[in-house]
Design a protein around this motif. Structure first.
Motif, PDB file in Angstrom:
ATOM      1  N   PRO A 194       0.783  -1.234   0.195  1.00 17.34           N
ATOM      2  CA  PRO A 194      -0.023   0.093  -0.029  1.00 17.34           C
ATOM      3  C   PRO A 194       0.860   1.342   0.033  1.00 17.34           C
ATOM      4  N   ALA A 195       0.353   2.532  -0.456  1.00 16.03           N
ATOM      5  CA  ALA A 195       1.057   3.598  -0.580  1.00 16.03           C
ATOM      6  C   ALA A 195       1.377   4.222   1.007  1.00 16.03           C
ATOM      7  N   GLY A 196       2.541   4.592   0.932  1.00 15.34           N
ATOM      8  CA  GLY A 196       2.816   4.878   2.446  1.00 15.34           C
ATOM      9  C   GLY A 196       3.669   3.903   3.309  1.00 15.34           C
ATOM     10  N   LEU A 197       4.024   2.724   2.579  1.00 13.79           N
ATOM     11  CA  LEU A 197       4.660   1.792   3.211  1.00 13.79           C
ATOM     12  C   LEU A 197       5.916   1.913   4.077  1.00 13.79           C
ATOM     13  N   ALA A 198       6.697   2.599   3.392  1.00  9.82           N
ATOM     14  CA  ALA A 198       8.170   2.991   3.622  1.00  9.82           C
ATOM     15  C   ALA A 198       7.910   3.737   4.806  1.00  9.82           C
ATOM     16  N   GLU A 199       7.028   4.848   4.997  1.00 12.86           N
ATOM     17  CA  GLU A 199       6.985   5.541   6.171  1.00 12.86           C
ATOM     18  C   GLU A 199       6.344   4.731   7.302  1.00 12.86           C
ATOM     19  N   ALA A 200       5.542   3.668   6.863  1.00  8.64           N
ATOM     20  CA  ALA A 200       5.050   2.683   7.889  1.00  8.64           C
ATOM     21  C   ALA A 200       6.062   1.629   8.459  1.00  8.64           C
ATOM     22  N   ARG A 201       6.931   1.480   7.683  1.00  9.64           N
ATOM     23  CA  ARG A 201       8.114   0.627   8.050  1.00  9.64           C
ATOM     24  C   ARG A 201       8.971   1.212   9.177  1.00  9.64           C
ATOM     25  N   VAL A 204       2.408  -2.876   6.889  1.00 12.52           N
ATOM     26  CA  VAL A 204       1.321  -2.991   5.880  1.00 12.52           C
ATOM     27  C   VAL A 204       0.129  -2.539   6.488  1.00 12.52           C
ATOM     28  N   ALA A 205      -0.241  -3.091   7.667  1.00 13.30           N
ATOM     29  CA  ALA A 205      -1.599  -2.585   8.418  1.00 13.30           C
ATOM     30  C   ALA A 205      -1.598  -1.216   8.757  1.00 13.30           C
ATOM     31  N   LEU A 206      -0.575  -0.758   9.297  1.00 12.84           N
ATOM     32  CA  LEU A 206      -0.476   0.767   9.597  1.00 12.84           C
ATOM     33  C   LEU A 206      -0.535   1.611   8.247  1.00 12.84           C
ATOM     34  N   ALA A 207       0.150   1.091   6.925  1.00 14.41           N
ATOM     35  CA  ALA A 207      -0.140   1.956   5.724  1.00 14.41           C
ATOM     36  C   ALA A 207      -1.639   1.977   5.205  1.00 14.41           C
ATOM     37  N   THR A 208      -2.101   0.666   5.431  1.00  7.88           N
ATOM     38  CA  THR A 208      -3.463   0.669   5.075  1.00  7.88           C
ATOM     39  C   THR A 208      -4.446   1.664   5.974  1.00  7.88           C
ATOM     40  N   PHE A 209      -4.243   1.639   7.062  1.00  4.35           N
ATOM     41  CA  PHE A 209      -4.988   2.557   8.013  1.00  4.35           C
ATOM     42  C   PHE A 209      -4.821   3.773   7.441  1.00  4.35           C
ATOM     43  N   GLN A 210      -3.517   4.160   7.216  1.00  8.49           N
ATOM     44  CA  GLN A 210      -3.329   5.765   6.846  1.00  8.49           C
ATOM     45  C   GLN A 210      -4.057   6.032   5.579  1.00  8.49           C
ATOM     46  N   GLY A 211      -4.081   4.863   4.632  1.00  4.82           N
ATOM     47  CA  GLY A 211      -4.378   5.058   3.398  1.00  4.82           C
ATOM     48  C   GLY A 211      -5.894   5.129   3.202  1.00  4.82           C
ATOM     49  N   ILE A 212      -6.793   4.735   4.174  1.00  2.00           N
ATOM     50  CA  ILE A 212      -7.996   5.033   4.246  1.00  2.00           C
ATOM     51  C   ILE A 212      -8.435   6.120   5.261  1.00  2.00           C
ATOM     52  N   HIS A 250      -7.237   6.566   8.525  1.00  3.41           N
ATOM     53  CA  HIS A 250      -7.200   6.362   9.957  1.00  3.41           C
ATOM     54  C   HIS A 250      -5.876   6.390  10.439  1.00  3.41           C
ATOM     55  N   GLY A 251      -5.108   7.383   9.915  1.00  4.53           N
ATOM     56  CA  GLY A 251      -3.612   7.147  10.736  1.00  4.53           C
ATOM     57  C   GLY A 251      -3.379   7.412  11.857  1.00  4.53           C
ATOM     58  N   ALA A 252      -4.523   7.906  12.681  1.00  2.00           N
ATOM     59  CA  ALA A 252      -4.423   8.197  14.098  1.00  2.00           C
ATOM     60  C   ALA A 252      -4.236   6.992  14.718  1.00  2.00           C
ATOM     61  N   ILE A 253      -4.223   5.864  14.216  1.00  2.00           N
ATOM     62  CA  ILE A 253      -3.894   4.489  14.784  1.00  2.00           C
ATOM     63  C   ILE A 253      -2.334   4.763  15.545  1.00  2.00           C
ATOM     64  N   GLU A 254      -1.571   5.456  14.818  1.00  2.00           N
ATOM     65  CA  GLU A 254      -0.254   5.661  15.649  1.00  2.00           C
ATOM     66  C   GLU A 254      -0.009   6.043  16.857  1.00  2.00           C
ATOM     67  N   GLU A 255      -1.136   6.990  17.096  1.00  2.00           N
ATOM     68  CA  GLU A 255      -1.293   7.652  18.452  1.00  2.00           C
ATOM     69  C   GLU A 255      -1.479   6.617  19.553  1.00  2.00           C
ATOM     70  N   VAL A 256      -2.043   5.465  19.211  1.00  2.00           N
ATOM     71  CA  VAL A 256      -2.289   4.358  20.382  1.00  2.00           C
ATOM     72  C   VAL A 256      -1.341   3.053  20.312  1.00  2.00           C
ATOM     73  N   LEU A 257      -0.387   3.359  19.490  1.00  2.00           N
ATOM     74  CA  LEU A 257       0.564   2.048  19.149  1.00  2.00           C
ATOM     75  C   LEU A 257       0.951   1.725  20.488  1.00  2.00           C
ATOM     76  N   ASP A 258       1.513   2.662  21.380  1.00  3.24           N
ATOM     77  CA  ASP A 258       1.988   2.291  22.626  1.00  3.24           C
ATOM     78  C   ASP A 258       1.012   1.590  23.558  1.00  3.24           C
ATOM     79  N   ASP A 259       0.166   2.234  23.545  1.00  6.10           N
ATOM     80  CA  ASP A 259      -1.078   1.327  24.227  1.00  6.10           C
ATOM     81  C   ASP A 259      -1.142  -0.090  23.958  1.00  6.10           C
ATOM     82  N   TYR A 260      -1.198  -0.371  22.641  1.00 10.23           N
ATOM     83  CA  TYR A 260      -1.347  -1.642  22.180  1.00 10.23           C
ATOM     84  C   TYR A 260      -0.148  -2.364  22.483  1.00 10.23           C
ATOM     85  N   ALA A 261       0.897  -1.701  22.211  1.00  7.68           N
ATOM     86  CA  ALA A 261       2.326  -2.409  22.516  1.00  7.68           C
ATOM     87  C   ALA A 261       2.291  -3.000  24.278  1.00  7.68           C
ATOM     88  N   ASP A 262       1.597  -2.125  25.025  1.00  7.62           N
ATOM     89  CA  ASP A 262       1.746  -2.434  26.734  1.00  7.62           C
ATOM     90  C   ASP A 262       0.924  -3.684  26.784  1.00  7.62           C
TER      91      ASP A 262
END
Length: 221
Positions: free
Chosen positions: A97-104, A131-139, A141-153
């Motif tokens: 998906p577009a934005g994959l390099a940034e998501a990596r 890939v999942a993060l880039a797909t979120f961004q593409g549709i 919903h890029g704000a998913i990155e704001e909760v990545l550390d909550d998910y990581a916890d």
């Protein structure tokens, strides 16, 4: 036991058992005559493992073969074998998906920030996350990155719970198998439990009318 008894014990049809033997998933029985073979409890255990990986874990025959090869390996540490098994059970990403390099880069930064000891050859899960993060961004919903550390916890707690559970309930000679099973079937458990928790959280947050006489939320049927 004969193959018919093995079939009755495990619920796996005789032709399917023979197919698993041909595919190298199940060891052949011990020949007792040119046309007869004997099976034992280790075959029954392996059959149940195969069916669990396929039916609940959703793995293909080729993925199960790789997982079992990792489980049966005697040349690697438990950590190395688990890594190999996880690589086998993580589905490959389809497309870029577009934005994959940034998501990596976002995933690499997450790994660095969390101090996760992820080895360079353990990249399949990281790529799937990117890939999942880039797909979120593409549709949108890029704000998913704001909760990545909550998910990581949450994921760190789950991983620690998984390994602690396995350590309490597995013998040394079945430790690798138990860790792999907990990883594959644990995904199914967590996915189902997450959906149940979503239903409850949604009812509590958005369904103001869904309360019983006591003031609590109505049970989910």
């Amino acid at each position: 036991m004969r193959i018919g008894e093995l079939s009755r014990q495990t619920g796996v049809a005789v032709p399917t058992i023979k197919y698993y033997v041909r595919e190298g998933l199940l060891p052949a029985g011990r020949l007792t005559s040119p046309n007869q073979a004997s099976y034992d409890d280790t075959h029954a255990r392996r059959l149940r493992l195969i069916r669990g990986l396929m039916d609940v874990g959703g793995l293909s025959v080729s993925a199960v073969r790789e997982v079992l090869a990792a489980v049966d390996s005697t040349e690697k540490s438990v950590h190395k074998v688990l890594g190999a098994a996880q690589e086998a059970i993580t589905p490959p990403s389809v497309g870029e998906p577009a934005g994959l390099a940034e998501a990596r880069r976002t995933v690499a930064e997450l790994v660095r920030r969390r101090g996760w000891r992820v080895e360079p050859d353990n990249v399949t899960a990281a790529e799937s996350l990117a890939v999942a993060l880039a797909t979120f961004q593409g549709i949108g919903h890029g704000a998913i990155e704001e909760v990545l550390d909550d998910y990581a916890d949450a994921c760190e707690r789950i991983a620690a719970t998984d390994l602690a559970f396995v350590g309490r309930n597995a013998e040394v000679d079945t430790l690798v198998e138990s860790v792999v099973v907990a990883t594959v079937l644990g995904d199914a458990v967590l996915s189902a439990m997450r959906r149940l928790a979503h239903v409850d959280a949604s009812a509590r947050r958005y369904d103001e009318g869904a309360h019983d006489a006591s003031g609590g939320p109505e049970p989910v049927h």
